[in-house]
Design a protein around this motif. Structure first.
Motif, PDB file in Angstrom:
ATOM      1  N   ARG A 356      43.252  49.874  24.514  1.00  0.00           N
ATOM      2  CA  ARG A 356      43.678  49.112  25.691  1.00  0.00           C
ATOM      3  C   ARG A 356      44.629  47.988  25.341  1.00  0.00           C
ATOM      4  NH1 ARG A 356      39.390  49.404  29.740  1.00  0.00           N
ATOM      5  NH2 ARG A 356      37.852  50.864  28.967  1.00  0.00           N
TER       6      ARG A 356
ATOM      7  N   THR B 236      40.671  48.107  35.946  1.00  0.00           N
ATOM      8  CA  THR B 236      41.133  46.741  35.753  1.00  0.00           C
ATOM      9  C   THR B 236      42.644  46.630  35.942  1.00  0.00           C
ATOM     10  OG1 THR B 236      39.322  46.393  34.227  1.00  0.00           O
ATOM     11  CG2 THR B 236      41.136  44.820  34.119  1.00  0.00           C
ATOM     12  N   GLU B 258      32.940  41.401  32.570  1.00  0.00           N
ATOM     13  CA  GLU B 258      33.905  42.216  31.837  1.00  0.00           C
ATOM     14  C   GLU B 258      34.436  41.441  30.627  1.00  0.00           C
ATOM     15  OE1 GLU B 258      34.987  45.624  32.598  1.00  0.00           O
ATOM     16  OE2 GLU B 258      33.093  45.572  33.678  1.00  0.00           O
ATOM     17  N   ARG B 259      35.596  41.866  30.097  1.00  0.00           N
ATOM     18  CA  ARG B 259      36.036  41.363  28.795  1.00  0.00           C
ATOM     19  C   ARG B 259      36.711  39.998  28.829  1.00  0.00           C
ATOM     20  NH1 ARG B 259      37.406  46.460  29.732  1.00  0.00           N
ATOM     21  NH2 ARG B 259      36.293  47.996  28.494  1.00  0.00           N
ATOM     22  N   GLU B 262      40.518  40.220  28.621  1.00  0.00           N
ATOM     23  CA  GLU B 262      41.220  40.541  29.870  1.00  0.00           C
ATOM     24  C   GLU B 262      41.495  39.278  30.672  1.00  0.00           C
ATOM     25  OE1 GLU B 262      39.612  45.109  30.519  1.00  0.00           O
ATOM     26  OE2 GLU B 262      38.697  43.498  31.667  1.00  0.00           O
ATOM     27  N   ASP B 326      35.865  42.645  39.621  1.00  0.00           N
ATOM     28  CA  ASP B 326      35.832  43.614  38.514  1.00  0.00           C
ATOM     29  C   ASP B 326      34.737  43.188  37.540  1.00  0.00           C
ATOM     30  OD1 ASP B 326      36.436  45.531  36.615  1.00  0.00           O
ATOM     31  OD2 ASP B 326      38.228  44.518  35.866  1.00  0.00           O
TER      32      ASP B 326
HETATM   33 MG   LIG Z   1      37.971  47.359  33.236  1.00  0.00          MG
END
Ligand SMILES: [Mg+2]
Ligand SMILES: Nc1ncnc2c1ncn2[C@@H]1O[C@H](COP(=O)(O)OP(=O)(O)O)[C@@H](O)[C@H]1O
Lengths: 466, 588
Positions: A356, B236, B258-259, B262, B326
């Motif tokens: 990613r 995402t 989530e991350r 991100e 998200d």
């Molecule tokens: Mg995602």
């Protein structure tokens, strides 16, 4: 009044159940604080306070309770959470799963002591990972690039060469700028057989990397509760090396499947209601507290890059372990049993693999301007090949259109010449050159992911200018 | 204030004894560090509290201080352009590389106030009374609202000048003659929806700039959409892309479980991107709320309510707001964890029986409304769903599906072929499409409904024919069906595929979308006519215009409409040449 920490408490244990020790609380003790449970056998078992009330406490021992008795068992209170004493001397050393020196050498001179749970990195203070790491592996470098600060697991299966791949990456990984910045490897073996751990150590030694590696070994014979701590000790060491010593640290953890099994076991012993396949409902959050410990921090020199390895039970990518991992990590490199059987090394299953963070570390100004388009087109073409193979399986190669036959051939070449690299590691330029060459075998009209400019510049010309 | 003493603690749950009248959902601070928590159960003299932060070191006897109010957040002009945790505490501040539990108070922001009312004026709840600006001469401003549950006659109104956002700038006398003090910002309990005057029917679309959404599965302003998809299928990136280019005036971006990277990516990228309409950095219209996956789970459960409350606050200023969540699955999982700790009876998948109700309540807060102050505002909600094992029959997907009107399903196969956005045109749907057709026709695209239907039928037909081709071989299909396959591939490649990272293609205006739809329809018409006239499908497949059409999205930028005209001429010429030598095709 109860008294403060660092003292013993004897004959307080009232009940032992699996890893849980129930005891009267005679001293002031807080949640999650570390304790040592010392049996009449003299063995010291690490534990932590899982629950406290006014008169009792529950201690979760992180090592086997086997041999403990109610009478005579002593508990020592540390007065703080489980910590790890760290100093530059940890490199070149071998530790057990809870950070005790295992190589017979002297203890490590400690510069600081840090809680093994790590602190939550403020997302606002994270630096964007964008430094491309060349691994020497075409399928990774070209199609699913690794960048510093990324967490990129290897989804493998029993008997596949994931350990070899991890060592290859660890030994080869370099920045393309050729700058030599201080780096380090932290290796955590969770529930691995002794010979595997030894093989790892040997190959790092042969590769000349042992001097800047810290090894943490929780062997298959060690207690399962301890497996839960091993990656935490390893990551605490990695964070120290990165953010205090300023090194670029590559953390290899194998095998996360053993970690998850231990989590399931411990959860069951707590009597918790299980979620999918018996794994606890909080497994996602628990794994996240490990995987999220990869990254870079603004204004600090080092980085933590993670390559956790897991073996998918029954090669099933939808199993909760790979599934939850994939939801947390920044992609995955998937190994493919069919390719392995066909003798392809590294047997990377390209389609289910993903990075990613790749887009931030490749292309103009990072690698090569044609890198993103090449990766995109190779993916599209290989995906199409898979469809054609399906068709060919039914109607036979003769029933295919001429274009489809070209795709069949492309697929064959792609696996045997691009994914497989019997000659050893390749530079990114070598990998990309093979990629372009394979695309030349397809009609230009089928390459919708490339612009006219790219076709003219990279496809029609021989690969000379890179 | 209410006080209690810890009696028992384990993990993020504690029980404490008290004589004071605690309430359910009352916010509390625990122990010497003031770790935040919330009362989740009352039982005689015992309260049960869940902690929003790590409780390491807490012991029996430590104090629990009630805050005399349910978990609330402070809503005001300091929100836009900033990033907060799930309890709306700023993540800014120097030297905070790591987040530690306990009180963290960022000093109140200071803003330039321009009064809109004078003493004597009667104000209702939700009425604007001033404008707040970052700089005295800034163009952009935010409205300061009377809290929805306050009202009265203006007694004093501060004069133009700079004030702290929590300082009293307005006093009202309410119906009972009591004095009410109002600051630029006010607190609101997150689990209580903010009131509106009226809910309005869905009308214009929320334009996303994504062709597959705007043309095939459009969402209305005030609508609700879900994006289910396994890991790596593009949830995402899709939500982020919509956050960047959709025509909302305020974006609330909620990273829920989530991350961290991100979130860092959003913070890195959005300030550098320009809002195409205002030319201002996109970050200025954003509020980012981050509860990353390594942050405590109980705060994750709360973060969803924090996010939607912030979004409602901007809606109440009469703005078009979009909330991206998200992922809502992480919220549902947090709900499951909390429920498990309370020993509640687990339902499907271990989720509590009230999962469905909670999802309904959440999505119900999306709407197009007339605000209390009589303006129109809207709040569109888009939620990612992360089904375990990509299994769309799991509880969160199923129940969410009952309450949303738009289903944007992501497909692993497409994602693996790097075909983005990987929205499955067969499994996805929009219940807003019929209403929105009118808008498109008013925009000069009267054929929109017809073309949309044609694309959808074509894509469905493709699935059926491909199945047949797998049995018979492609060559065995009659020419008409081979053409259908060719056209379906063209619609996929030339229209549905749209890279979020291509500068020319990441956003497509309605005009560009209409033009592209029109060109593809024209191609299909001419190709059908040609095949009917006996021209071989291979010859159509070999037309140079085909590649141009496949790539027109990324090749032709927004302003280059003359290139679309040229493309149309090429199309006509190519087909003209087809019929030329053999002369079979009739001119159409
Ligand atoms: Mg995602
Ligand atoms: N619309 C898109 N355009 C280009 N690339 C995309 C798009 N959507 C997804 N991707 C690619 O797929 C990867 C995974 O997408 P992501 O949104 O992170 O998946 P998810 O949130 O569903 O796990 C991204 O890193 C990106 O490389």
């Amino acid at each position: 009044m109860t008294v403060q920490a660092d003292l013993f408490c004897a004959d307080a244990v009232t009940r032992i159940e699996g890893p849980l020790v129930f005891a009267q609380r005679r001293v002031e003790v807080g949640l999650n604080e570390a304790v040592e449970v010392i049996g009449t056998d003299g063995r010291v078992r690490l534990g932590r306070v899982a629950a406290v009330d006014e008169t009792y406490m529950t201690i979760e021992t992180l090592e086997s309770t086997s041999g403990l008795t109610l009478a005579g068992t002593r508990i020592r209170f540390v007065g703080e959470p489980v910590t790890f004493a760290l100093g530059p001397g940890i490199l070149g050393r071998v530790f057990d799963g809870v950070g005790r020196v295992l190589d017979g050498g002297p203890p490590v001179a400690a510069k600081m002591r840090v809680s093994i749970d790590g602190a939550i990195i403020n997302p606002m203070r994270r630096a964007k990972p964008e430094d491309f790491i060349e691994t020497g592996i075409s399928a990774i470098d070209t199609l699913d690039s690794l960048v510093r600060g990324q967490k990129l697991p290897i989804f493998s299966g029993g008997g596949l060469p994931h350990n070899r791949l991890a060592v290859d990456i660890a030994l080869h990984a370099r920045l393309r700028s050729g700058e030599s910045e201080p780096f380090a490897i932290v290796f955590a073996g969770i529930g691995v057989p002794y010979d595997q751990a030894e093989a790892f150590r040997k190959s790092l030694e042969t590769g000349g990397a042992l001097g800047h590696t810290a090894l943490f070994l929780n062997l298959a014979s060690d207690s399962s509760a301890q497996r839960l701590l091993t990656p935490r000790f390893a990551l605490t060491a990695a964070e120290y090396l990165a953010y205090v010593e300023g090194r670029h640290v590559l953390v290899i953890i194998t095998d996360m499947t053993n970690y998850c099994e231990a989590l399931r076991e411990v959860s069951a012993s707590h009597g918790e209601i299980p979620s999918r396949k018996g794994y606890p409902g909080y497994m996602y959050s628990d794994l996240a507290t490990l995987y999220e410990r990869a990254g870079r921090i603004l204004g600090r020199p080092g980085s933590v890059t993670q390559i956790p390895i897991l073996t998918m039970p029954a090669d099933d990518i939808t199993h909760p372990i790979p599934d939850l991992t994939g939801y947390i990590t920044e992609g995955q490199i998937t190994l493919d049993r069919k390719l392995d059987r066909a003798g392809v090394y590294p047997p990377i299953g390209v389609l289910p693999s993903l990075s990613r963070l790749m887009k931030d570390g490749i292309g103009e100004g990072f690698t090569h301007p044609d890198h993103p388009a090449l990766a995109n087109q190779l993916y599209a073409a290989y995906a199409r090949t898979m469809g054609v193979r399906l068709l060919a399986g039914v109607v036979g190669a003769e029933g295919l259109t001429p274009t489809d036959r070209l795709f069949l051939e492309f697929g064959k070449q792609f696996e045997s010449r691009f994914v497989a690299q019997p000659e050893g590691s390749r530079t990114l330029e070598e990998s990309m050159a093979v990629g372009w060459e394979l695309l030349r075998g397809l009609p230009e009209t089928e390459l919708a992911r490339l612009s006219d400019e790219q076709i003219k510049r990279y496809l029609r010309k021989p690969a000379a200018d890179g | 204030m209410n006080e209690a003493a810890i009696r028992w603690i384990s993990g993020p749950v504690l029980r404490a004894v008290t004589r004071d009248p605690f309430r359910i959902h009352e916010a509390v601070q625990v122990g010497p560090k003031g770790v935040l928590g919330e009362v989740i159960r009352l039982n005689g003299e015992e309260i049960t509290v869940q902690l929003f932060e790590d409780g390491t070191g807490l012991k029996p006897g430590d104090p629990v201080h009630g805050q005399a109010a349910p978990l609330s957040v402070r809503l005001g002009p300091g929100l836009l352009g900033n990033i907060f945790d799930g309890l709306l505490r700023s993540l800014g501040g120097e030297g905070r590389d790591f987040l530690l539990p306990g009180r963290f108070v960022l000093p109140a922001g200071r803003f330039h106030l321009t009064p809109l009312v004078a003493p004597g004026r009667i104000l209702k709840g939700g009425d604007p009374f001033a404008e707040a600006r970052h700089h005295p001469d800034a163009h952009t401003f935010q409205l300061c609202l009377v809290p929805p549950d306050r009202a009265g006659e203006v007694v004093t109104m501060a004069s133009r000048g700079e004030y702290a956002d929590d300082e009293t700038v307005l006093t009202l006398r309410d119906g009972q003659g009591r004095s009410v003090e109002v600051a630029m910002s006010h607190a609101w309990p997150v689990r209580t929806p903010r009131p509106v005057a009226r809910r309005l029917p869905a009308d214009p679309p929320l334009l996303t700039g994504q062709r597959i959404l705007d043309c095939l599965f459009p969402v209305a302003r005030g609508g609700k959409a879900m994006v289910p998809g396994g890991f790596g299928t593009g949830k995402t990136v899709l939500l982020e892309t919509i956050a960047k280019w959709c025509d909302a005036e305020v974006i609330v971006y909620l990273g829920c479980g989530e991350r961290g990277n991100e979130m860092a990516g959003v913070l890195d990228e959005f300030p550098r991107l320009e809002d195409p309409k205002t030319g201002r950095p996109l970050m200025e219209r954003m509020v980012v709320i981050a509860n990353t996956s390594n942050m405590p789970v109980a705060a994750r459960e709360a973060s969803v309510y924090t996010g939607i409350t912030v979004a409602e606050y901007f809606r109440d200023q009469g703005l078009r707001v979009a909330l991206m969540a998200d992922s809502t699955s992480r919220w549902a999982e947090a709900l499951r964890e909390v429920s498990g700790r309370l020993g509640e009876l687990p339902g499907e998948g271990g989720y509590p029986a009230y999962l469905s109700t909670r999802l309904a309540e959440f999505y119900e807060r999306a709407a197009r409304v007339t605000t209390l102050a009589g303006k129109n505002g809207s709040l569109t909600v888009m939620g990612a769903v992360s089904p375990p094992s990509s299994d769309f029959s799991e509880p969160v997907t199923i129940h969410t599906k009952r309450y949303v009107r738009n289903f944007w399903a992501l497909d692993r196969k497409r994602a693996q072929a790097r075909f983005y956005p990987a929205i499955d045109p067969i499994a996805s749907y929009s219940e807003d499409a019929d209403v929105l057709a009118l808008w498109w026709s008013k925009q000069g695209a009267p054929a929109w409904t017809e073309q949309r239907r044609r694309f959808l039928t074509l894509l469905e037909e493709q699935i059926r024919l491909e199945r047949m081709a797998r049995i018979l071989g492609k060559d065995a299909l009659p020419p008409g069906q081979q053409l259908t396959l060719l056209c379906a591939e063209l619609v996929n490649d030339g229209f549905l595929r749209q890279s979020a990272f291509s500068v020319k293609d990441r956003y497509a205006s309605p005009r560009k979308q209409t033009r592209m739809m029109g060109l593809l329809t024209r191609f299909m018409d001419r190709a059908e006519a040609a095949v009917n006239a006996g021209i071989a499908v291979e010859r159509i497949a070999a037309l140079p215009v085909l590649r141009r059409l496949q790539r027109m999205g990324e090749d032709i930028a927004e302003e280059e409409y003359d290139r679309f005209d040229a493309l149309e001429q090429m199309l006509e010429a190519d087909f003209g040449a087809l019929s030329g030598p053999s002369g079979e095709e009739k001119p159409s």
